[in-house]
Design a protein around this motif. Structure first.
Motif, short mmCIF file in Angstrom:
data_model
loop_
_atom_site.label_atom_id
_atom_site.label_comp_id
_atom_site.label_asym_id
_atom_site.label_seq_id
_atom_site.Cartn_x
_atom_site.Cartn_y
_atom_site.Cartn_z
N VAL A 36 34.88 0.53 11.66
CA VAL A 36 34.35 -0.81 11.42
C VAL A 36 33.02 -0.71 10.66
N LEU A 37 32.18 0.21 11.07
CA LEU A 37 30.89 0.41 10.41
C LEU A 37 31.09 0.85 8.96
N ALA A 38 32.03 1.74 8.72
CA ALA A 38 32.29 2.23 7.36
C ALA A 38 32.76 1.09 6.45
N LYS A 39 33.51 0.14 6.99
CA LYS A 39 33.97 -1.00 6.19
C LYS A 39 32.80 -1.87 5.74
N GLU A 40 31.71 -1.87 6.51
CA GLU A 40 30.54 -2.67 6.17
C GLU A 40 29.61 -1.97 5.18
N ARG A 41 29.85 -0.69 4.95
CA ARG A 41 28.98 0.10 4.06
C ARG A 41 29.30 -0.26 2.62
N LEU A 42 28.37 -0.95 1.97
CA LEU A 42 28.56 -1.38 0.58
C LEU A 42 28.09 -0.30 -0.38
N ASN A 43 28.76 -0.18 -1.49
CA ASN A 43 28.35 0.68 -2.61
C ASN A 43 28.22 2.16 -2.25
N ALA A 44 29.03 2.64 -1.34
CA ALA A 44 29.00 4.08 -1.02
C ALA A 44 29.63 4.84 -2.18
N THR A 45 28.97 5.89 -2.60
CA THR A 45 29.49 6.67 -3.73
C THR A 45 30.68 7.53 -3.31
N ASP A 46 30.83 7.78 -2.03
CA ASP A 46 31.90 8.64 -1.53
C ASP A 46 32.72 7.93 -0.45
N SER A 47 33.12 6.70 -0.72
CA SER A 47 33.77 5.89 0.31
C SER A 47 35.01 6.55 0.91
N ALA A 86 25.83 -15.13 23.47
CA ALA A 86 26.63 -15.78 22.43
C ALA A 86 25.86 -15.85 21.12
N ALA A 87 24.56 -16.15 21.20
CA ALA A 87 23.72 -16.22 19.99
C ALA A 87 23.60 -14.84 19.34
N ILE A 88 23.47 -13.80 20.16
CA ILE A 88 23.39 -12.43 19.62
C ILE A 88 24.68 -12.06 18.91
N GLU A 89 25.81 -12.30 19.56
CA GLU A 89 27.09 -11.96 18.95
C GLU A 89 27.31 -12.73 17.65
N GLU A 90 27.07 -14.02 17.68
CA GLU A 90 27.26 -14.84 16.48
C GLU A 90 26.34 -14.38 15.35
N GLY A 91 25.07 -14.16 15.67
CA GLY A 91 24.11 -13.72 14.65
C GLY A 91 24.46 -12.37 14.08
N ALA A 92 24.89 -11.44 14.92
CA ALA A 92 25.23 -10.09 14.47
C ALA A 92 26.50 -10.09 13.62
N LYS A 93 27.43 -10.97 13.94
CA LYS A 93 28.67 -11.04 13.16
C LYS A 93 28.44 -11.70 11.80
N LYS A 94 27.55 -12.68 11.75
CA LYS A 94 27.35 -13.44 10.52
C LYS A 94 26.45 -12.74 9.51
N SER A 95 25.53 -11.92 10.00
CA SER A 95 24.61 -11.25 9.09
C SER A 95 24.82 -9.76 9.15
N GLY A 96 24.87 -9.12 8.01
CA GLY A 96 25.07 -7.68 7.96
C GLY A 96 23.79 -6.88 8.07
#
Length: 122
Positions: free
Chosen positions: A91-102, A6-16
């Motif tokens: 899901v991973l692509a949605k987390e990718r910030l500032n991609a020049t070729d989104s 539960a701690a792993i899931e919560e931590g992974a969801k809250k921090s990118g």
């Protein structure tokens, strides 16, 4: 779900971001999806040398608020077939910030990058 899971899931969801123990501690951005951490390396993305050759990696999740260590764990490393795991890649692509070729990000990843799955407790 165990307390640690539960701690792993919560931590992974809250921090990118997370830390991986490779040739040295490496900071990496990621996404949590269906019980695992997904990340991308190479092809103009974050460089995580040697990760794709490992069976397991040590992961540290830190608080987004104050940087304090939340949880550390070993995770099994596996290379993702990007076509077969299109939902996780999206899901991973949605987390990718500032991609020049989104618009063409996932196509570039399929061509030039490696997507990895880190499964806690491996």
């Amino acid at each position: 779900m165990t307390e640690n899971a539960a701690a792993i899931e919560e931590g992974a969801k809250k921090s990118g971001i997370l830390w991986l123990t490779l040739d040295r501690p490496r900071l990496a951005w990621h996404a949590w999806h269906e019980g695992a951490i997904y990340l991308v390396t190479g092809g103009g993305e974050q460089e995580l040398p040697g990760l794709e050759t490992l069976d397991q990696v040590h992961v540290t999740l830190r608080s987004k608020d104050n940087g304090a260590r939340l949880v550390e764990f070993e995770a099994a490393v596996s290379v993702v077939d990007q076509a077969a795991a299109a939902d996780a890649v999206a899901v991973l692509a949605k987390e990718r910030l500032n991609a020049t070729d989104s618009e063409h990000l996932t196509e570039r990843w399929a061509r030039d990058s490696t997507v990895l799955r880190l499964t806690p407790g491996g």
